[in-house]
Design a protein around this motif. Structure first.
Motif, short mmCIF file in Angstrom:
data_model
loop_
_atom_site.label_atom_id
_atom_site.label_comp_id
_atom_site.label_asym_id
_atom_site.label_seq_id
_atom_site.Cartn_x
_atom_site.Cartn_y
_atom_site.Cartn_z
N ARG A 54 0.86 -1.18 0.00
CA ARG A 54 0.00 0.00 0.00
C ARG A 54 0.90 1.23 0.00
N LEU A 55 0.34 2.36 -0.32
CA LEU A 55 1.13 3.59 -0.32
C LEU A 55 1.55 3.94 1.11
N GLU A 76 -2.19 9.26 2.63
CA GLU A 76 -1.20 8.50 1.87
C GLU A 76 -0.35 9.46 1.06
N SER A 77 0.73 8.95 0.53
CA SER A 77 1.69 9.80 -0.20
C SER A 77 1.07 10.47 -1.43
N ASP A 78 -0.07 9.96 -1.91
CA ASP A 78 -0.74 10.61 -3.05
C ASP A 78 -1.78 11.63 -2.59
N GLY A 79 -1.87 11.86 -1.27
CA GLY A 79 -2.78 12.86 -0.73
C GLY A 79 -4.14 12.31 -0.29
N GLN A 80 -4.41 11.05 -0.57
CA GLN A 80 -5.71 10.48 -0.20
C GLN A 80 -5.83 10.36 1.32
N PHE A 124 6.28 13.44 4.21
CA PHE A 124 6.78 12.40 3.30
C PHE A 124 8.21 12.67 2.85
#
Length: 166
Positions: A54-55, A76-80, A124
């Motif tokens: 997972r991220l 998460e690292s993608d902003g979710q 991050f």
């Protein structure tokens, strides 16, 4: 009576971390306790339905206690925003500990769930700060002692002292 300890599954060699790795810390004491059936292996994130891999996820705006009271979040690292998943992970860790009669936990430091001494700072960038993850915060709020993998000697002493005095 033998002390029961909730232990992060990744510390027991299970490849359940966000990147599919483990953080195996199988010391002689842990192996002995495992043989005595004192250890309750648990991965809060897997229990909450998060996948492997997972991220990476980090706490933004506080620590695990803040997340549990709705004052910070986990992204998460993608902003979710995955705050709800991690809050569920914390509650499931508490339930596993209580159901098994655990009075202590040995959890993986740095994690937004299991961190007990340090967590990542939410940028991050690899930077850490003092703090605890959501499961640690909830376990401690319910009077379950939490130790990191760097505190195994302290955990051993804590268990020995507890069992001597009982």
């Amino acid at each position: 009576m033998k002390t029961k300890i909730l232990v992060s599954a990744c510390l027991m060699g299970c490849k359940v971390r966000y990147n599919g790795s483990d953080k195996s810390e199988l010391t002689a004491a842990l192996q002995h306790w495992h043989q005595e059936q004192r250890l309750v292996m648990h991965c809060p994130e897997l229990a909450a339905g998060l996948p492997v891999p997972r991220l990476p996820a980090e706490i933004v705006g506080g620590n695990g206690a803040d997340v549990m009271r709705g004052a910070a979040r986990i992204v998460e690292s993608d902003g979710q925003d995955v705050t709800g998943h991690y809050q569920l992970a914390a509650w499931l860790a508490l339930r596993a500990a209580q159901d098994a009669g655990c009075v202590a936990a040995l959890l993986t430091d740095g994690s937004p769930t299991c961190g007990s001494e340090v967590i990542y700072d939410g940028s991050f960038s690899g930077s850490q700060q003092p703090g605890m993850g959501v499961a640690t915060a909830l376990l401690r709020a319910h009077v379950i002692a939490v130790f990191s993998q760097h505190q195994i000697p302290e955990l051993i002493n804590w268990v020995n002292e507890r069992e001597r005095s009982s």
